[in-house]
Design a protein around this motif. Structure first.
Motif, PDB file in Angstrom:
ATOM      1  N   UNK A 288       0.824  -1.201   0.000  1.00 56.94           N
ATOM      2  CA  UNK A 288       0.000   0.000   0.000  1.00 56.94           C
ATOM      3  C   UNK A 288       0.864   1.259   0.000  1.00 56.94           C
ATOM      4  N   UNK A 289       0.346   2.282  -0.658  1.00 54.62           N
ATOM      5  CA  UNK A 289       0.979   3.607  -0.709  1.00 54.62           C
ATOM      6  C   UNK A 289       2.420   3.539  -1.196  1.00 54.62           C
ATOM      7  N   UNK A 290       2.628   2.834  -2.291  1.00 55.85           N
ATOM      8  CA  UNK A 290       3.934   2.787  -2.933  1.00 55.85           C
ATOM      9  C   UNK A 290       3.912   3.809  -4.068  1.00 55.85           C
ATOM     10  N   UNK A 291       4.436   5.008  -3.808  1.00 55.47           N
ATOM     11  CA  UNK A 291       4.397   6.105  -4.780  1.00 55.47           C
ATOM     12  C   UNK A 291       2.961   6.347  -5.258  1.00 55.47           C
ATOM     13  N   UNK A 292       2.065   6.515  -4.291  1.00 55.27           N
ATOM     14  CA  UNK A 292       0.646   6.765  -4.552  1.00 55.27           C
ATOM     15  C   UNK A 292      -0.049   5.610  -5.264  1.00 55.27           C
ATOM     16  N   UNK A 293       0.554   4.440  -5.183  1.00 57.40           N
ATOM     17  CA  UNK A 293       0.000   3.267  -5.850  1.00 57.40           C
ATOM     18  C   UNK A 293      -0.162   2.134  -4.852  1.00 57.40           C
ATOM     19  N   UNK A 294      -1.331   1.498  -4.869  1.00 58.49           N
ATOM     20  CA  UNK A 294      -1.578   0.281  -4.108  1.00 58.49           C
ATOM     21  C   UNK A 294      -1.507  -0.900  -5.064  1.00 58.49           C
ATOM     22  N   UNK A 295      -0.733  -1.911  -4.690  1.00 57.00           N
ATOM     23  CA  UNK A 295      -0.501  -3.062  -5.560  1.00 57.00           C
ATOM     24  C   UNK A 295      -0.936  -4.333  -4.844  1.00 57.00           C
ATOM     25  N   UNK A 296      -1.640  -5.200  -5.573  1.00 56.47           N
ATOM     26  CA  UNK A 296      -2.055  -6.492  -5.042  1.00 56.47           C
ATOM     27  C   UNK A 296      -1.618  -7.579  -6.018  1.00 56.47           C
ATOM     28  N   UNK A 297      -0.899  -8.568  -5.512  1.00 55.18           N
ATOM     29  CA  UNK A 297      -0.398  -9.666  -6.343  1.00 55.18           C
ATOM     30  C   UNK A 297      -0.972 -10.972  -5.804  1.00 55.18           C
ATOM     31  N   UNK A 298      -1.498 -11.788  -6.710  1.00 58.53           N
ATOM     32  CA  UNK A 298      -2.052 -13.086  -6.307  1.00 58.53           C
ATOM     33  C   UNK A 298      -1.489 -14.162  -7.229  1.00 58.53           C
ATOM     34  N   UNK A 299      -1.105 -15.297  -6.626  1.00 58.47           N
ATOM     35  CA  UNK A 299      -0.625 -16.439  -7.405  1.00 58.47           C
ATOM     36  C   UNK A 299      -1.132 -17.718  -6.760  1.00 58.47           C
ATOM     37  N   UNK A 300      -1.586 -18.647  -7.592  1.00 60.05           N
ATOM     38  CA  UNK A 300      -1.978 -19.958  -7.075  1.00 60.05           C
ATOM     39  C   UNK A 300      -1.491 -21.044  -8.020  1.00 60.05           C
ATOM     40  N   UNK A 301      -1.113 -22.168  -7.432  1.00 59.92           N
ATOM     41  CA  UNK A 301      -0.697 -23.345  -8.194  1.00 59.92           C
ATOM     42  C   UNK A 301      -1.505 -24.531  -7.683  1.00 59.92           C
TER      43      UNK A 301
ATOM     44  N   UNK B 149      -2.234  -9.532 -11.135  1.00 66.14           N
ATOM     45  CA  UNK B 149      -1.650  -8.310 -10.573  1.00 66.14           C
ATOM     46  C   UNK B 149      -2.669  -7.192 -10.737  1.00 66.14           C
ATOM     47  N   UNK B 150      -2.979  -6.532  -9.633  1.00 72.63           N
ATOM     48  CA  UNK B 150      -3.896  -5.397  -9.668  1.00 72.63           C
ATOM     49  C   UNK B 150      -3.193  -4.198  -9.050  1.00 72.63           C
ATOM     50  N   UNK B 151      -3.356  -3.065  -9.672  1.00 73.55           N
ATOM     51  CA  UNK B 151      -2.757  -1.846  -9.126  1.00 73.55           C
ATOM     52  C   UNK B 151      -3.719  -0.691  -9.309  1.00 73.55           C
ATOM     53  N   UNK B 152      -3.680   0.242  -8.370  1.00 70.58           N
ATOM     54  CA  UNK B 152      -4.462   1.467  -8.464  1.00 70.58           C
ATOM     55  C   UNK B 152      -3.557   2.631  -8.095  1.00 70.58           C
TER      56      UNK B 152
END
Length: 719
Positions: free
Chosen positions: A618-631, A648-651
């Motif tokens: 959260x709050x990485x240079x005004x960007x929130x990033x969400x990473x999901x991986x499943x196997x 990968x989702x980012x806002x």
């Protein structure tokens, strides 16, 4: 004599205490003719004299304690708006405000949550929430059991963060809510404050851990509202979109598409909406899922037209809140409308919805005309719902549907339901009872019998002790063309139990164990399958970290085999499989959080192993990033298949009303890459500009070849 005086003193004190608590559950409404400037600064003189509430108590984690920081909420209203403001004491360094873009969920931030039961029926309502960054959330409440956060109301809000507090102002138009109207009207009302760093939830009323913050059942009263003027009779919302669409099998084409919704407010309790050439191009994309069972996946509704007064159409408690099997047999699921035969979204030519509440009656009528691109001729679809609230605890209703958007065959369903809810079981415990019966008539069914469905459920959804007992039957030929079906030809028995221990002033906040068991038979009581989940232990600490260890057993008697994924085939026969689950999660309010899950064991007689990892930054240079991986690795009949899913989702928030959201998804089951980029500029509530880019590519012969791409610019406004 001394004893008598002492008794009199205690008697008077007791009467005063009881009177104080009765009075404190109500607050009067004050009317203003002034136009409050919404800037988050409480500078208007009207706020100094406005009615306010400040006597909050903690609900979680420690029931009944007083908060260490003060909260004061002020209330005003006019003929067209209801206003709220608040001064929220908190050191700036302790404020949690990670979400910066409008429309994103703020449940892991600090927030104020306002609940309005506009008919004071103790069942339904509207909620409005705001975090210190001014990000707004809102939603609907249905029958005390379901919330619809996808509902999008048009309201204004602003905040101000100070060194030792944050403040807010809200301006909510009355005409976005169906409500009672007249002289001396009472609404149900409550306020909840959440402090993410301490995971502390405090409320003005409904001081019970059994009641959720969105439950109107035992909230306070906002009394003395006077609405004389009629709401604005006519409104319209229009949208214009321009698109460029290109696929690998056809030439690029350009589309210009205007759409228009007319909203007619019959009065404050009843409204009609007509939608023309409805465009859903700016709706957010669904997350992909890997379904390792043979049954359909349930997706919620996200489109504004269908979310208006969506609670009116709920039937029998069938809503999918607790997995797809709580939705099995739904007579109406609006997500079915506006999809082609492959499940892809398509637009609606015209739709009409009339809904409202009068005295103890609520009703909804919906008609839609869809012209499918992949089939000749238009399709008419209709649903009607009527319910009557006998008193605060009992409700009866009926529903009827006509049409099936996936075929040209005729289809209709009729059903009746009964709902009971009380929050006074053995003190302040909650009990819900739902029972329902439906009959379908479908030209696609092979015969005219075995076409009914019915169900009964008793639920005690309490914080310390939870239980649910249910029985339902969905016969082989029951076919709700506008509803949702996961399984037919089954009788389902449900037995769920859970118990939670809470600890005060300890590192461990709660410890819980639970058992969820579902048993399926055919309608003539022959065993089909069973699912048992035993959560041996789930431990949560005060920071919000948790660990869960579970065990599951699946038993299946398959009358016929079915294909699974691309390579596997499950043969008919009997299977009994055991799996073990471990999930570790860190608190979501932190700048960095993660969830790790590992499952190992058997499924359909072969090895089963699944690993998933999600990481939020959260709050990485005004960007929130969400990473999901499943196997997922499964072996069936000595054949193995692995399925990987990555997302990968980012806002990026350029301002609180200006954002760019990106979603990139790939799975090697479909071998397709999907990219969705969504630029959103909210000029003001109700007026937005979007640019949406969609790109798809298939992975073949060690490279990605594009399959489709489109770009759409859309402007929508109310007038």
């Amino acid at each position: 004599m001394m004893c008598s005086k002492r008794n009199i003193f205690f008697f008077i004190s007791f009467i005063f205490f009881i009177s104080f608590n009765v009075i404190s559950s109500e607050i009067s409404a004050m009317k203003t003719n002034e136009n409050i400037k919404i800037d988050g600064v409480l500078s208007e003189k009207e706020w100094a004299n406005a009615p306010s509430v400040s006597d909050f108590k903690i609900v979680k984690p420690y029931l009944g304690r007083f908060p260490s920081e003060n909260t004061e909420i002020n209330i005003l209203y006019s003929e067209e708006f209801i206003f709220f403001s608040g001064l929220i004491k908190e050191k700036k360094s302790d404020i949690v405000a990670n979400i910066m873009s409008q429309g994103k969920e703020i449940t892991e931030d600090d927030y104020i949550f306002i609940l309005l039961d506009t008919f004071n029926d103790k069942r339904n309502g509207y909620w409005f929430a705001i975090n210190p960054n001014g990000v707004r959330n809102e939603g609907l409440v249905e029958n005390n059991s379901r919330i619809i956060p996808e509902w999008d109301g048009r309201w204004e809000a602003a905040t101000q963060i100070n060194e030792d507090s944050w403040s807010f102002e809200m301006k909510i138009p009355l005409n976005i809510m169906s409500s009672k109207k007249g002289e001396l009207v009472d609404w149900g009302f409550n306020v909840t404050r959440y402090r993410a760093k301490k995971r502390e939830e405090s409320r003005w009323q409904s001081i019970s851990q059994n009641e959720e913050r969105y439950s109107p059942a035992s909230i306070g009263t906002l009394f003395g509202l006077n609405f004389y003027k009629s709401a604005k009779k006519w409104e319209a919302r229009s949208a214009i979109s321009v698109s460029s669409i290109d696929t690998s099998t056809s030439d690029a084409k350009y589309e210009f598409k205007p759409s228009l919704d007319f909203i007619y407010n019959i009065d404050s309790s009843n409204k009609a909406i007509v939608t023309l050439n409805t465009d859903f191009s700016a709706v957010e994309v669904d997350n992909r899922v890997v379904n390792d069972e043979q049954y359909s996946t349930f997706f919620p509704e996200k489109r504004d037209f269908f979310l208006e007064d969506a609670g009116v159409f709920e039937f029998g408690g069938l809503n999918g809140n607790i997995g797809i099997l709580t939705a099995n047999g739904m007579p109406f699921h609006s997500r079915k409308i506006g999809l082609d035969s492959t499940g892809r979204p398509e637009d609606i030519d015209v739709g009409v919805k009339i809904s409202g509440r009068n005295d103890n009656f609520s009703y909804g009528l919906l008609g839609v005309r869809v012209d499918h691109e992949d089939r000749p001729g238009a399709k008419n679809l209709m649903v009607g719902r009527l319910s009557y609230q006998i008193d605060d605890t009992h409700q009866i209703g009926t529903i009827a549907t006509y049409g099936d958007p996936t075929t040209d065959d005729s289809n209709n369903v009729i059903g009746i339901d009964y709902i009971y809810r009380s929050n006074n079981l053995f003190g302040n415990n909650i009990i819900n009872v739902n029972t329902w019966f439906q009959h379908s008539n479908s030209a696609a069914s092979p015969s005219s019998d075995k076409d009914i469905a019915y169900g009964f459920m008793v639920e005690l959804p309490n914080d310390k002790f939870y239980t649910r007992l249910g029985l339902s039957e969905v016969q082989d030929n029951f076919n709700p063309g506008l509803g949702f079906i996961a399984r037919t030809g089954i009788r389902q028995y449900t037995t769920d139990f859970a118990y939670k221990w809470r600890f005060k002033d300890q590192f461990i906040e709660s410890f819980s164990s639970s058992l969820y068991s579902t048993h399926f038979t055919s309608v003539d009581n022959k065993f089909v399958s069973s699912e048992t989940y035993l959560n041996l232990v789930e431990v949560d600490n005060h920071a919000g970290d948790s660990i869960q260890l579970s065990f599951s057993n699946h038993r299946d008697r398959l009358a016929q085999g079915f294909p699974l994924f691309n390579k596997l085939f499950v043969e008919e026969g009997y299977y009994s499989d055991t799996r073990y689950w471990l999930t570790v999660a860190t608190a979501k309010h932190r700048k960095f959080s993660s969830v790790i899950s590992y499952v190992t064991g058997e499924r359909y007689g072969g090895d089963y192993e699944r690993f998933s990892l999600s990481v939020d930054v959260l709050k990485l240079l005004k960007t929130n990033v969400s990473v999901y991986y499943s196997n997922l690795s499964m072996t069936v009949n000595d054949k193995n298949e692995e399925v990987n899913l990555a997302r990968i989702k980012s806002t990026t928030s350029f301002a609180y009303n200006l954002s760019l959201s990106n979603t990139i998804q790939y799975d090697d089951l479909s071998k397709s890459l999907g990219i969705n980029s969504r630029f959103h500029w909210e000029l003001n509530p109700g007026n937005s500009f979007y640019v949406v880019l969609n790109y798809g590519a298939n992975y073949e012969e060690d490279q990605f070849d594009y399959s489709n791409k489109s770009i759409t610019a859309k402007y929508s406004t109310y007038f």
